[in-house]
Design a protein around this motif. Structure first.
Motif, PDB file in Angstrom:
ATOM      1  N   THR A 411       0.902  -1.406  -0.479  1.00  0.00           N
ATOM      2  CA  THR A 411       0.242   0.053   0.034  1.00  0.00           C
ATOM      3  C   THR A 411       1.108   0.794  -0.053  1.00  0.00           C
ATOM      4  O   THR A 411       0.552   2.008  -0.828  1.00  0.00           O
ATOM      5  N   LYS A 461      -9.875   2.129   9.229  1.00  0.00           N
ATOM      6  CA  LYS A 461      -9.302   1.033   7.905  1.00  0.00           C
ATOM      7  C   LYS A 461     -10.337   0.719   7.131  1.00  0.00           C
ATOM      8  O   LYS A 461     -10.439   1.459   5.987  1.00  0.00           O
ATOM      9  N   SER A 464      -9.176   4.216   5.216  1.00  0.00           N
ATOM     10  CA  SER A 464      -8.114   3.679   3.890  1.00  0.00           C
ATOM     11  C   SER A 464      -8.773   3.604   2.930  1.00  0.00           C
ATOM     12  O   SER A 464      -8.569   3.225   1.875  1.00  0.00           O
ATOM     13  N   VAL A 507      -2.680   6.407   5.765  1.00  0.00           N
ATOM     14  CA  VAL A 507      -1.738   4.590   6.369  1.00  0.00           C
ATOM     15  C   VAL A 507      -0.623   4.889   7.068  1.00  0.00           C
ATOM     16  O   VAL A 507      -0.062   3.905   7.527  1.00  0.00           O
ATOM     17  N   THR A 568      -6.470  -3.499   2.035  1.00  0.00           N
ATOM     18  CA  THR A 568      -7.062  -2.429   3.278  1.00  0.00           C
ATOM     19  C   THR A 568      -7.333  -3.168   4.304  1.00  0.00           C
ATOM     20  O   THR A 568      -7.700  -3.805   5.114  1.00  0.00           O
ATOM     21  N   HIS A 571      -6.859  -5.816   7.610  1.00  0.00           N
ATOM     22  CA  HIS A 571      -5.767  -5.053   8.719  1.00  0.00           C
ATOM     23  C   HIS A 571      -6.881  -4.932   9.771  1.00  0.00           C
ATOM     24  O   HIS A 571      -8.449  -5.051   9.515  1.00  0.00           O
TER      25      HIS A 571
END
Length: 599
Positions: A411, A461, A464, A507, A568, A571
């Motif tokens: 990312t 999260k 993003s 991020v 993402t 995560h």
């Protein structure tokens, strides 16, 4: 504070930041000291320090001073990373001249008209017609022009820079750019690009190097090395007499730029309270576009490149003030077993002997030596090598952390790649360099404000994912726009840049929160290294693949960004979650995945 940091037999902790808290830090300390004296099970010395740190990190003068000291050095990065636009600006026109003809009274226009392919109608030429210019030196312009007109066939062309008797003339005031000083044009254009690549190379190696140094030797120690390197590199860049030293100075600036960014960012993130952590971590990124705006204003008034470089280097001496006031991270000290020094950082005095004695009983000899700041005994070289690699083994040694690290590498690389690709594709957004740099900085500021507002209501999260999705759509919609509609294409590119800049801040914060203290800066440093892989690849994607089809760069970025959005989702969410200090906390089966931070 993580779950296994709070002992089961510890007294009930005070709710940090809660309106129901009725005790003061001194009362807490006295209560724990009393428990030591009466023989009851003592509270955790480390937990006592963390409780004090939690109170200091939720609005005290100590917090605001740390925020300012961590924020301001990154303004220098906005100076130097974008200064290339002004230091290496191309002249309005350049062409080859012959000193012998000038000595015989020929004008520049006369030389261009007879020697340049296309005559006076063509600007920025690198070659000349292969006439016998020694013969022309004995003729006036009219006779030479008549002679060349009567020749049956025109001669071939040869490069100007390769002929010792020729020289390149630049329509630019002397000293305004590095380009005329070292002839960084035509077949030497790659040398001009290398000046910017040198900065990226320095950031590439500096990110991982200073990340490891910061986790191993401390945030302030790493920052100190970077600050000294920043000052030396800035001076070297400004006064470099040869091109090679200029490159060396730029590499040093790139390496030190990572050192004055990531250690202070880790220092701020791991010591700020949960109430301020989100907005302060995002506001930390404001320093970069602020530096760009200051750069645009400085470049408007200061034209010579050495004077501009000096003006940008002088503020770096203010880093000496930061070295005096900036403190080591208490959380990092705790992760290394140095509770005594961490206590002094938090409470401003030496810890009571009772607490130290109780804590020492639970420490190994190595931990006790670290806690007392006593050097450890000498160990074999093989053991030292193994310890040097410990940060890497902790980062990739468990499935959970390894998965997070690999996703973050991707990312970060994609984010940096798309940021620079959109910047290069939108080069015709504004012809004026000052306006372009200022506009870029303004767009970045808007993007950080956007991310701050969104993070106030949504998690890391989900934010993003949405920003990646938005940026990817903007970049892929370009496929539906005709090439002739330049305004719409540039607008979509800048909207994509807005999303990319915003998600970059998110991020960075998300990455810092996902990894424990002992490897946090290693993770940030390696992720930054991968980001610079993307920034170095961006020019090739734009220049080489863009020649095949104008829509290829934006399509690559749009597709990669959408893929990053999907990754993402794997995560963990870290909003209002306690930071962990040790990698083993991520894998112990009795430890909850994440403990909510007390509000």
């Amino acid at each position: 504070m993580s779950g296994d940091e709070i002992k089961k037999d510890a007294p009930e902790p005070v709710e940090n930041g809660s309106a129901t808290a009725t005790t003061e830090p001194e009362q807490q300390l006295n209560g724990k000291l009393h428990s030591l004296e009466t023989g009851t099970p003592p509270g955790d010395f480390k937990q006592l320090i963390l409780d004090g740190l939690e109170k200091k990190s939720n609005g005290s003068l100590w917090l605001w001073l740390m925020f300012i000291l961590c924020l301001t050095p990154n303004i220098l990065n906005g100076f130097h990373v974008s200064s290339y636009v002004f230091l290496s600006q191309m002249p309005a026109n350049y062409y080859c001249v012959m000193p012998d003809l000038l000595a015989h009274g020929w004008t520049h226009d006369e030389i261009r008209n007879i020697s340049t392919p296309g005559g006076l109608t063509r600007n920025g030429t690198c070659t000349v017609l292969d006439w016998d210019y020694a013969r022309f030196a004995n003729m006036n312009y009219v006779d030479a022009l008549a002679w060349t007109t009567g020749v049956a066939s025109r001669p071939g062309e040869r490069t100007c820079l390769g002929v010792p008797d020729f020289q390149m003339h630049y329509e630019q005031p002397a000293g305004y750019s590095i380009v005329p000083e070292w002839d960084l044009i035509c077949e030497r254009t790659a040398y001009r690009s290398t000046v910017q690549v040198a900065l990226s190379i320095g950031k590439f190696f500096g990110a991982s190097t200073f990340g490891i140094l910061s986790d191993k030797y401390g945030r302030k120690s790493s920052f100190t090395i970077a600050a000294i390197l920043y000052i030396v590199s800035g001076v070297l860049t400004t006064f470099s007499p040869v091109y090679a030293l200029l490159l060396l100075g730029r590499i040093g600036l790139g390496a030190s730029a990572s050192g004055v960014f990531y250690p202070p960012f880790a220092l701020l993130t791991e010591n700020v309270g949960v109430r301020h952590r989100s907005w302060m971590s995002i506001a930390f990124n404001f320093s970069y576009p602020i530096g760009m705006l200051i750069l645009a204003a400085a470049a408007y008034y200061i034209k010579p490149w050495r004077d501009l470089s000096l003006a940008l280097t002088i503020p770096s001496f203010l880093l000496i003030i930061h070295l005096y006031f900036l403190v080591e991270s208490p959380r990092w000290l705790l992760s290394k077993g140095r509770e005594r020094r961490a206590y002094r950082m938090v409470f401003g005095r030496k810890p009571p002997a009772e607490l130290c004695d109780s804590s020492d009983k639970e420490l190994s000899p190595e931990e006790l030596a670290a806690a007392k700041d006593v050097p450890e005994p000498k160990v074999p070289f093989s053991v030292r090598v193994k310890r040097s690699c410990s940060e890497f083994t902790k980062l990739y040694g468990t499935p959970a952390l390894c998965r997070r690290a690999l996703i973050c590498h991707f990312t970060w690389c994609v984010t940096s790649l798309c940021y620079y690709v959109t910047a290069l594709n939108a080069d015709n957004f504004a012809a004026n360099r000052n306006v372009y740099v200022a506009t870029t900085g303004t767009v970045d500021i808007i993007s950080y404000i956007l991310s701050m507002v969104v993070l106030a209501y949504f998690g890391r999260k989900s934010t993003s994912f949405c920003l990646f999705l938005y940026a990817g759509i903007c970049l892929l919609v370009v496929l539906a726009i005709p090439k002739e509609n330049t305004t719409v294409i540039v607008t979509l590119a800048m909207l994509g840049r807005l999303g990319i800049s915003a998600v970059y801040a998110v991020v960075t914060l998300h990455t810092a929160e996902m990894f424990p203290t002992e490897i946090r800066n290693t993770a940030l440093g390696i992720c930054s290294t991968m980001a610079h892989v993307g920034s170095m690849a961006a020019p090739y994607i734009v220049d080489l693949l863009g020649q095949l089809a104008w829509w290829i760069p934006s399509t690559i970025c749009g597709t990669a960004v959408l893929l990053a959005a999907l990754f993402t989702l794997m995560h963990p969410e870290t909003k209002s979650v306690a930071l962990k200090d040790h990698a083993k906390q991520e894998v112990e089966p009795t430890t909850p995945d994440r403990e909510p931070m007390k509000q």
